[in-house]
Design a protein around this motif. Structure first.
Motif, PDB file in Angstrom:
ATOM      1  N   VAL A 181       0.909  -1.422  -0.167  1.00  0.00           N
ATOM      2  CA  VAL A 181       0.010   0.005  -0.098  1.00  0.00           C
ATOM      3  C   VAL A 181       1.036   1.158  -0.183  1.00  0.00           C
ATOM      4  CG1 VAL A 181      -1.886   1.711   1.440  1.00  0.00           C
ATOM      5  CG2 VAL A 181      -2.134  -0.968   1.315  1.00  0.00           C
ATOM      6  N   ALA A 182       1.898   1.584   0.933  1.00  0.00           N
ATOM      7  CA  ALA A 182       2.574   2.309   0.726  1.00  0.00           C
ATOM      8  C   ALA A 182       4.020   2.573  -0.087  1.00  0.00           C
ATOM      9  CB  ALA A 182       3.897   1.964   2.449  1.00  0.00           C
ATOM     10  N   GLU A 183       3.958   1.948  -0.957  1.00  0.00           N
ATOM     11  CA  GLU A 183       4.512   1.963  -2.690  1.00  0.00           C
ATOM     12  C   GLU A 183       3.549   1.960  -3.516  1.00  0.00           C
ATOM     13  OE1 GLU A 183       7.303   1.160  -5.708  1.00  0.00           O
ATOM     14  OE2 GLU A 183       7.548   1.209  -3.112  1.00  0.00           O
ATOM     15  N   LEU A 184       2.466   1.521  -3.435  1.00  0.00           N
ATOM     16  CA  LEU A 184       1.640   2.345  -4.300  1.00  0.00           C
ATOM     17  C   LEU A 184       1.169   3.293  -4.430  1.00  0.00           C
ATOM     18  CD1 LEU A 184      -0.439   1.580  -6.651  1.00  0.00           C
ATOM     19  CD2 LEU A 184      -2.508   1.140  -5.075  1.00  0.00           C
ATOM     20  N   ASP A 185       0.647   4.253  -2.911  1.00  0.00           N
ATOM     21  CA  ASP A 185       0.211   5.170  -2.754  1.00  0.00           C
ATOM     22  C   ASP A 185       1.670   6.207  -2.838  1.00  0.00           C
ATOM     23  OD1 ASP A 185      -1.845   5.474  -0.625  1.00  0.00           O
ATOM     24  OD2 ASP A 185      -0.526   5.235   0.883  1.00  0.00           O
ATOM     25  N   ALA A 186       3.155   6.272  -3.060  1.00  0.00           N
ATOM     26  CA  ALA A 186       4.081   6.732  -3.721  1.00  0.00           C
ATOM     27  C   ALA A 186       4.288   6.883  -5.004  1.00  0.00           C
ATOM     28  CB  ALA A 186       5.010   6.110  -2.956  1.00  0.00           C
ATOM     29  N   VAL A 187       3.844   5.964  -5.792  1.00  0.00           N
ATOM     30  CA  VAL A 187       4.046   5.383  -6.686  1.00  0.00           C
ATOM     31  C   VAL A 187       2.916   6.269  -7.388  1.00  0.00           C
ATOM     32  CG1 VAL A 187       3.385   4.272  -9.218  1.00  0.00           C
ATOM     33  CG2 VAL A 187       5.003   3.462  -7.880  1.00  0.00           C
ATOM     34  N   LEU A 188       1.553   6.932  -7.205  1.00  0.00           N
ATOM     35  CA  LEU A 188       0.632   7.339  -7.369  1.00  0.00           C
ATOM     36  C   LEU A 188       0.998   9.074  -7.151  1.00  0.00           C
ATOM     37  CD1 LEU A 188      -2.522   5.327  -6.483  1.00  0.00           C
ATOM     38  CD2 LEU A 188      -1.913   5.839  -9.061  1.00  0.00           C
ATOM     39  N   ALA A 189       1.305   8.970  -5.652  1.00  0.00           N
ATOM     40  CA  ALA A 189       1.721  10.536  -5.642  1.00  0.00           C
ATOM     41  C   ALA A 189       2.768  11.440  -6.181  1.00  0.00           C
ATOM     42  CB  ALA A 189       2.161  10.149  -4.173  1.00  0.00           C
ATOM     43  N   ALA A 190       3.623  10.691  -7.085  1.00  0.00           N
ATOM     44  CA  ALA A 190       4.351  10.955  -7.582  1.00  0.00           C
ATOM     45  C   ALA A 190       3.728  12.156  -9.222  1.00  0.00           C
ATOM     46  CB  ALA A 190       5.727   9.654  -8.501  1.00  0.00           C
ATOM     47  N   ASP A 191       2.749  11.289  -9.322  1.00  0.00           N
ATOM     48  CA  ASP A 191       1.599  12.256 -10.726  1.00  0.00           C
ATOM     49  C   ASP A 191       1.050  13.131  -9.542  1.00  0.00           C
ATOM     50  OD1 ASP A 191       3.280  10.560 -12.339  1.00  0.00           O
ATOM     51  OD2 ASP A 191       2.518   9.009 -12.505  1.00  0.00           O
ATOM     52  N   GLY A 192       1.126  12.771  -8.304  1.00  0.00           N
ATOM     53  CA  GLY A 192      -0.270  14.006  -8.135  1.00  0.00           C
ATOM     54  C   GLY A 192      -2.031  13.326  -7.975  1.00  0.00           C
ATOM     55  N   ARG A 193      -1.745  11.937  -8.577  1.00  0.00           N
ATOM     56  CA  ARG A 193      -2.582  11.351  -7.650  1.00  0.00           C
ATOM     57  C   ARG A 193      -2.938  10.885  -6.219  1.00  0.00           C
ATOM     58  NH1 ARG A 193      -2.102   7.560 -13.310  1.00  0.00           N
ATOM     59  NH2 ARG A 193      -0.598   7.031 -12.102  1.00  0.00           N
ATOM     60  N   GLY A 194      -3.749   9.550  -6.617  1.00  0.00           N
ATOM     61  CA  GLY A 194      -3.986   8.678  -5.541  1.00  0.00           C
ATOM     62  C   GLY A 194      -4.696   7.696  -5.558  1.00  0.00           C
TER      63      GLY A 194
END
Length: 192
Positions: free
Chosen positions: A95-108
């Motif tokens: 979950v933390a990794e997915l959060d980081a990947v999406l946050a890099a593009d300003g998404r969630g």
């Protein structure tokens, strides 16, 4: 409609069937970690060779390999406007990794939807599927163990999304069309 969804549920709850139906309805790709593994292994990618080395030994593919494959898949053009993840994240670290990947593009993640199912119904469903598909290794003990592992690993994921106000639970037992409609209702999609 843009949608970034996570689909949770125990083995035999109908996630694969429902993921395909929802993805088509929403116009986003259904992304299954199993499909990603198979595509990378077939394609002979470095990640695929690494994953195959683990699976050939009967071991789980480590998070760092799974995370890298999901990161690569989410970077593809068809996932830019949304996706439906099936089988990922399986644990809190993912979950933390997915959060980081999406946050890099300003998404969630917009929503995590958990298909719930009575364990006895799921066991019966998986044993029937094992008989039909000739899966001799899927004994009742193996199926029950898979359900226990799912509960131990994924319950904290569902709890985390619930704490964020991003979890919807949907009864996964019943007619396929009825379950699809329950899922659409849960994510706020009107009936056709």
């Amino acid at each position: 409609m843009s949608a970034r969804l996570v689909l949770l549920g125990p083995p035999g709850a109908g996630k694969g069937t429902q993921a395909a139906r929802l993805a088509e309805r929403l116009g986003v790709p259904a992304i299954s970690t199993g499909d990603i593994f198979r595509a990378n292994i077939r394609g002979g990618t470095e990640l695929g060779r690494t994953a195959q080395a683990y699976t050939a030994r009967g071991e789980l593919v480590p998070d760092e390999v799974t995370n890298a494959m999901v990161r690569d898949r989410l970077a593809q053009d068809d996932a830019a406007e949304g996706f439906l993840l099936d089988g990922y994240p399986r644990n809190v670290a993912q979950v933390a990794e997915l959060d980081a990947v999406l946050a890099a593009d300003g998404r969630g993640v917009d929503l995590a939807v958990e298909l719930t199912a009575d364990p006895e119904v799921v066991v019966a469903r998986l044993l029937h599927r094992a008989t039909v598909e000739g899966r001799e290794d899927d004994t009742e003990d193996v199926v029950r163990h898979r359900l226990t592992v799912y509960t131990e690993q994924t319950a904290p994921v569902a709890a985390l999304y619930a704490e964020r106000g991003l979890l919807a639970q949907v009864d996964g037992i019943g007619d396929v069309d009825e379950v699809t409609q329950r899922l659409l209702d849960a994510i706020g999609q009107p009936a056709r």
